[in-house]
Design an enzyme around this catalytic site. Structure first.
Site, short mmCIF file in Angstrom:
data_model
loop_
_atom_site.label_atom_id
_atom_site.label_comp_id
_atom_site.label_asym_id
_atom_site.label_seq_id
_atom_site.Cartn_x
_atom_site.Cartn_y
_atom_site.Cartn_z
N CYS A 140 -21.80 6.47 21.10
CA CYS A 140 -22.57 6.23 19.87
C CYS A 140 -21.98 6.98 18.69
CB CYS A 140 -24.02 6.61 20.07
SG CYS A 140 -24.81 5.54 21.27
N HIS A 141 -21.80 8.29 18.85
CA HIS A 141 -21.30 9.07 17.72
C HIS A 141 -20.17 10.00 18.11
CE1 HIS A 141 -25.52 7.95 16.96
NE2 HIS A 141 -25.00 7.53 15.84
N GLY A 142 -19.54 9.72 19.28
CA GLY A 142 -18.31 10.41 19.64
C GLY A 142 -18.45 11.86 20.09
N PRO A 155 -20.67 15.62 17.48
CA PRO A 155 -21.87 16.09 16.79
C PRO A 155 -23.00 16.63 17.66
CG PRO A 155 -21.86 13.70 16.87
CD PRO A 155 -20.57 14.15 17.52
N TYR B 298 -27.15 5.72 7.53
CA TYR B 298 -26.61 6.00 8.86
C TYR B 298 -25.26 6.71 8.73
CZ TYR B 298 -25.74 4.93 13.82
OH TYR B 298 -25.51 4.99 15.17
#
Lengths: 176, 422
Positions: A140-142, A155, B298
């Site tokens: 999703c966000h690495g 993150p 986002y």
């Protein structure tokens, strides 16, 4: 009118002041107590809380494999780690970690790594054996996790959570 | 709102008006009793278009509820049932799903129009606040509505967005308690779906209430206009009906053509194919993307390396609009007479669109091939910095320092001048 004016001017605590405050306080307590059930109904209900543990048979999981089971609506990763992986996980205890935690604290028995498969960033399910540290990678966000499920890059703020579990015998673990 | 000039024509209307003066209220709000500036251009159509979309969403939504089942075991199937079995179910659902996008399009244009022409400035700050409240309610409503079909994107979108509130973890276990309260369980599950359904039904009616307040607050000072100067004499104004009702109706007919083109020719272009896969808590889709109208925010969320800061920045990027009336220190409303303001406004818009584009990309994707290559994360950070510096640096400084153009003395005068110049 004149009585009121006199009371305000004298600024003394009168019976009326006391009644105002007392009424207000009782009213506020009443409103708060009435509102509480309206809020608390949102918390997990009794039947949701009741389904809080599962038993898993470990004999079916070969070395070097991860099994995903569903517990409390979330995936739990159970990885049967190889000797090589355990060495790596332990040797990286001293690495530069965002959320420092020794591998010994994360796995009661070093060959079994059991953790909640939910990324601590925003709750996606990380992918098995991907990413820069040979552990898990969240698409999703690495966020990259190592073979002990510790956050190494990206993150996410914390390591993958280890649930409460107990080995009932050598091949059965109870999660929850 | 309200007008004392209303005179009922029929005896029945007069009888009714004496007992409940609602006809006069409508007459004075959206009828001939409301005098609006004579120079409103087509950017002023978007308020009524937003009102139209709210009605479309409520009507189609209430009908969809008659066929939908809010339960994890049946929600996905009931949506397929609507699509395949219910008479015109496909039309209703496609209208509702694309209607949400259309609603956001017109509201975004409405907000940007307000920014360009300074509609937020004194004495319209409360009007501006109410508009922002409407926008925030729309975001919440749209998000919860997207969860209801219980597809993969529904589920994982709900998981990611609810987890944002877990960032408020100020003492041990606080974040988790908040999440359990939101979910009604240990993850997004049936209790979550049911409460989202309840709120998704409720909030549009709250929206109607706030819209009424928004119109009330509008009619005290009256509409702003492209020149941004106060409409004074009768020469500056024309009655809302028939002039602007006709103009709004014309704009509406054009808008409906576009809306229909989406419904009938590309109903799924705004959606994500993964949402036609039923929700599965064991598998995260490779790429979670929110609906397009959340994308710029986002990107801001993803741009910060810390979870809590990311969440704060994301909320701040919207809440910052509340202080815009004070960040902008110019005495002139309209950017027509503020060339530097206009320039930075367009730059802000381009940057916001770019933030939206970046929202669809993975953080490590290389987008510009110069030097070592600029990835989406780096570009997102640059864009985020510009987004906030627009509000904190550019607007406060430019609005106070720029040389403005001469402002016409009245709306009527500017019309006459324009006619002279031919």
């Amino acid at each position: 009118m004149t009585t009121n004016d006199r009371i305000e001017h004298e600024e003394e605590v009168t019976r009326r002041n006391f009644l105002y405050v007392a009424t207000g306080v009782v009213g506020a307590v009443g409103v708060a107590s009435a509102a509480w059930p309206l809020v608390d109904q949102m918390n997990p209900s009794a039947d949701v809380l009741a389904l809080s543990s599962v038993e898993v048979d470990l004999s079916a999981i070969p070395k070097g494999q991860t099994v995903k089971i569903l517990w409390r609506g979330k995936p739990v990763f159970i990885r049967h780690r190889t000797a090589d992986e355990i060495t790596r996980a332990v040797s990286e205890n001293t690495a530069d970690l965002k959320d420092p935690e020794n591998d010994e604290l994360r796995a009661e028995r070093p060959e079994w790594l059991i953790m909640i498969g939910v990324c601590t960033h925003l709750g996606c399910v990380p992918l098995d054996q991907r990413g820069d540290f040979g552990g898990w990678f969240c698409p999703c966000h690495g966020s990259h996790y190592d073979i002990s499920g510790r956050i190494r890059k990206g993150p996410a703020p914390r390591n993958l959570e280890v649930p409460k579990y107990a080995f009932l015998n050598d091949t059965t673990v109870k999660i929850g | 709102m309200g007008s004392s000039s209303y005179e009922p024509k029929s005896k029945a209307a007069k009888w009714f008006e004496e007992r409940l003066p609602i006809l006069g209220l409508i007459h004075g709000t959206l009828g001939a009793g409301y005098n609006a500036p004579r120079n409103l251009n087509y950017w002023w159509n978007f308020g009524s278009l937003a009102g139209f979309m709210l009605v479309v969403q409520i009507v189609t939504g209430i009908i969809l509820v008659m066929h939908y089942t809010p339960h994890v075991d049946m929600a996905f199937r009931s949506v397929e049932h609507i699509m395949r079995d219910v008479n015109y179910g496909w039309l209703l659902r496609y209208s509702h799903a694309n209607g949400a996008s259309m609603f956001f399009v017109v509201v975004y244009i409405h907000i940007l129009r307000g920014m360009y022409f300074g509609s937020y400035k004194s004495p319209c700050e409360v009007l501006w606040f109410l508009g922002l409240v409407i926008y925030l309610l729309m975001m919440a409503t749209g998000f919860m509505g997207y969860v209801l079909p219980w597809g993969q994107m529904s589920f994982w979108g709900a998981t990611v967005i609810t987890n944002l509130f877990g960032a408020f973890d100020f003492y041990d276990g606080m974040g988790e308690s908040i999440l359990h309260l939101l979910w009604g369980g240990f993850s997004v599950d049936n209790p979550t779906l049911q409460r989202f359904f309840s709120l998704h039904f409720l909030l549009p009616f709250v929206l109607v209430g706030v819209v009424i307040l928004h119109i009330w607050a509008l009619h005290l000072p009256g509409s702003n206009n492209p020149l941004g100067i106060d409409a004074k004499g009768p020469g500056d104004k024309i009655p809302f009906h028939p002039y602007y009702t006709a103009k709004d109706a014309f704009g509406l007919s054009f808008f409906i053509v576009i809306f229909a083109a989406f419904i009938f020719y590309m109903p799924n272009i705004m959606g994500h194919p993964d949402n036609y896969i039923e929700a599965n808590p064991m598998v995260t889709p490779a790429h979670i993307v929110p609906e397009w109208y959340y994308l710029p925010f986002y990107t801001i969320l993803k741009a910060l390396p810390d979870k809590l800061l990311g969440v704060i920045a994301m909320f701040a990027s919207i809440l910052i609009f509340f202080v815009l009336p004070w960040l902008d220190g110019s005495k002139i409303r309209s950017a027509k007479f503020r060339p530097a303001t206009a320039f930075f406004f367009w730059l802000f818009l381009v940057n916001a669109l770019f933030l939206g584009y970046l929202g669809t990309k993975s953080p490590d994707e290389i987008l510009i091939n110069i030097g070592g290559g600029l990835d989406a994360l780096t570009l997102g950070r640059i864009s985020t910095v510009f987004y906030f510096s627009y509000f904190f640096v550019i607007v406060p400084l430019v609005s106070r320092m720029e040389t403005t153009k001469p402002v016409p003395t009245s709306i009527a005068q500017s019309v006459l001048d324009a006619r002279k110049e031919g």
